[in-house]
Write a protein that holds these residues in place. Structure first.
Motif, PDB file in Angstrom:
ATOM      1  N   ASP A  15       0.830  -1.205   0.000  1.00 42.71           N
ATOM      2  CA  ASP A  15       0.000   0.000   0.000  1.00 42.71           C
ATOM      3  C   ASP A  15       0.864   1.254   0.000  1.00 42.71           C
ATOM      4  O   ASP A  15       1.107   1.865   1.040  1.00 42.71           O
ATOM      5  CB  ASP A  15      -0.948  -0.006   1.197  1.00 42.71           C
ATOM      6  CG  ASP A  15      -1.933   1.161   1.148  1.00 42.71           C
ATOM      7  OD1 ASP A  15      -1.919   1.906   0.149  1.00 42.71           O
ATOM      8  OD2 ASP A  15      -2.713   1.320   2.104  1.00 42.71           O
ATOM      9  N   THR A  18      -1.801   4.963   0.359  1.00 43.75           N
ATOM     10  CA  THR A  18      -2.220   5.634   1.586  1.00 43.75           C
ATOM     11  C   THR A  18      -1.135   6.581   2.078  1.00 43.75           C
ATOM     12  O   THR A  18      -1.418   7.711   2.502  1.00 43.75           O
ATOM     13  CB  THR A  18      -2.563   4.608   2.681  1.00 43.75           C
ATOM     14  OG1 THR A  18      -3.647   3.789   2.229  1.00 43.75           O
ATOM     15  CG2 THR A  18      -2.975   5.299   3.974  1.00 43.75           C
ATOM     16  N   TYR A  21      -1.168   9.771   0.011  1.00 43.05           N
ATOM     17  CA  TYR A  21      -2.292  10.645   0.353  1.00 43.05           C
ATOM     18  C   TYR A  21      -2.047  11.362   1.674  1.00 43.05           C
ATOM     19  O   TYR A  21      -2.267  12.577   1.780  1.00 43.05           O
ATOM     20  CB  TYR A  21      -3.602   9.853   0.421  1.00 43.05           C
ATOM     21  CG  TYR A  21      -4.774  10.704   0.854  1.00 43.05           C
ATOM     22  CD1 TYR A  21      -5.177  11.804   0.095  1.00 43.05           C
ATOM     23  CD2 TYR A  21      -5.446  10.443   2.050  1.00 43.05           C
ATOM     24  CE1 TYR A  21      -6.232  12.602   0.497  1.00 43.05           C
ATOM     25  CE2 TYR A  21      -6.505  11.237   2.460  1.00 43.05           C
ATOM     26  CZ  TYR A  21      -6.896  12.320   1.679  1.00 43.05           C
ATOM     27  OH  TYR A  21      -7.940  13.117   2.087  1.00 43.05           O
ATOM     28  N   ASN A 187      -7.671  -1.062  -0.697  1.00 44.35           N
ATOM     29  CA  ASN A 187      -6.893  -0.750   0.499  1.00 44.35           C
ATOM     30  C   ASN A 187      -7.585   0.349   1.303  1.00 44.35           C
ATOM     31  O   ASN A 187      -8.722   0.722   1.016  1.00 44.35           O
ATOM     32  CB  ASN A 187      -5.457  -0.364   0.121  1.00 44.35           C
ATOM     33  CG  ASN A 187      -5.415   0.800  -0.846  1.00 44.35           C
ATOM     34  OD1 ASN A 187      -6.048   1.831  -0.640  1.00 44.35           O
ATOM     35  ND2 ASN A 187      -4.673   0.649  -1.934  1.00 44.35           N
ATOM     36  N   THR A 188      -6.898   0.880   2.297  1.00 44.84           N
ATOM     37  CA  THR A 188      -7.490   1.876   3.193  1.00 44.84           C
ATOM     38  C   THR A 188      -8.067   3.066   2.439  1.00 44.84           C
ATOM     39  O   THR A 188      -9.140   3.575   2.783  1.00 44.84           O
ATOM     40  CB  THR A 188      -6.423   2.394   4.195  1.00 44.84           C
ATOM     41  OG1 THR A 188      -5.896   1.276   4.912  1.00 44.84           O
ATOM     42  CG2 THR A 188      -7.030   3.376   5.176  1.00 44.84           C
ATOM     43  N   ILE A 189      -7.372   3.502   1.404  1.00 43.01           N
ATOM     44  CA  ILE A 189      -7.820   4.653   0.621  1.00 43.01           C
ATOM     45  C   ILE A 189      -8.862   4.250  -0.416  1.00 43.01           C
ATOM     46  O   ILE A 189      -9.948   4.834  -0.492  1.00 43.01           O
ATOM     47  CB  ILE A 189      -6.623   5.321  -0.085  1.00 43.01           C
ATOM     48  CG1 ILE A 189      -5.678   5.954   0.958  1.00 43.01           C
ATOM     49  CG2 ILE A 189      -7.102   6.392  -1.073  1.00 43.01           C
ATOM     50  CD1 ILE A 189      -6.281   7.085   1.749  1.00 43.01           C
TER      51      ILE A 189
END
Length: 223
Positions: A15, A18, A21, A187-189
């Motif tokens: 990842d 993230t 960002y 993923n998280t984003i």
């Protein structure tokens, strides 16, 4: 019959997204600008043509910046954040299972080869891939399907004989447009972004049995 599996890189294998960002969001905040996820998503899994986070403060917000210094600061912050990142859950298992099953393994990324090589070497997974297609090989990156069509040609398989592993809307669009069965692990984003259709979305490769998936896709009813 499935003969190949093609992995996206950024956000899928590790990842990196993230961290980018967070780095840009915090830097923008220091200049009094809110970087929304919606705005930042314009460059996720694709080129910086629609939104360039390095130059946006200067070109669109009229903020006087030393662009070289800003770029260096963002890259240093990203590198710092990436020290905390590992291969995403289930990826190594899928690479091992694919190799054991005799599948050809490719990597299709909108990033440049130098960037991909850096992290692939760092993660110790370079030997799994027999074909790399990156921004250096194509005229148009994702969501254009060219990275995937070139990967299929490189691996010597048809679209119906391959699986694509993706994490972002742009990546999923590209793989689906190439006619490839697409498995999305946001993923998280990217899990906060709107996706199109035509793919299968799961939370993680962990717990998603590789052998069962391969068997299901290899049956006549799934073709």
């Amino acid at each position: 019959m499935i003969k190949a599996i093609i992995f996206d890189f950024d956000g899928t294998i590790i990842d990196t997204e993230t961290a980018w960002y967070v780095a840009f969001r915090d830097a923008y905040k220091e200049h009094g600008v809110e970087l929304t996820l919606e705005k930042y998503s314009e460059c996720l899994g694709t080129s910086l043509h629609s939104f360039n986070p390095y130059t946006y403060l200067s070109t669109d917000c009229n903020i006087d910046l030393d662009l070289d210094a800003f770029r260096a600061a963002m890259q240093a912050r990203h590198a710092e954040l990436m020290m905390q990142e590992q291969v995403r859950p289930g990826i190594l298992n899928y690479l091992e299972k694919a190799k054991a099953a005799g599948l050809k393994i490719g990597l299709a990324s909108s990033s440049h080869r130098e960037w991909v090589d850096r992290f692939v070497a760092q993660l110790g997974i370079a030997d799994y891939f027999e074909c790399y297609r990156t921004a250096d090989n194509v005229k148009h990156v994702k969501p254009d399907p060219e990275l995937y069509t070139q990967s299929l040609e490189c691996l010597g398989v048809e679209a119906g004989e391959a699986i694509a592993i993706e994490d972002s809307p742009n990546g999923a669009k590209a793989a689906v447009a190439a006619g490839i069965y697409t498995l999305v692990i946001p993923n998280t984003i990217t899990k906060q972004l709107p996706f199109g259709t035509g793919h299968t979305m799961i939370e993680s490769l962990e717990g998603h049995d590789f052998d069962e998936m391969l068997a299901g896709l290899s049956t006549p009813s799934s073709s």
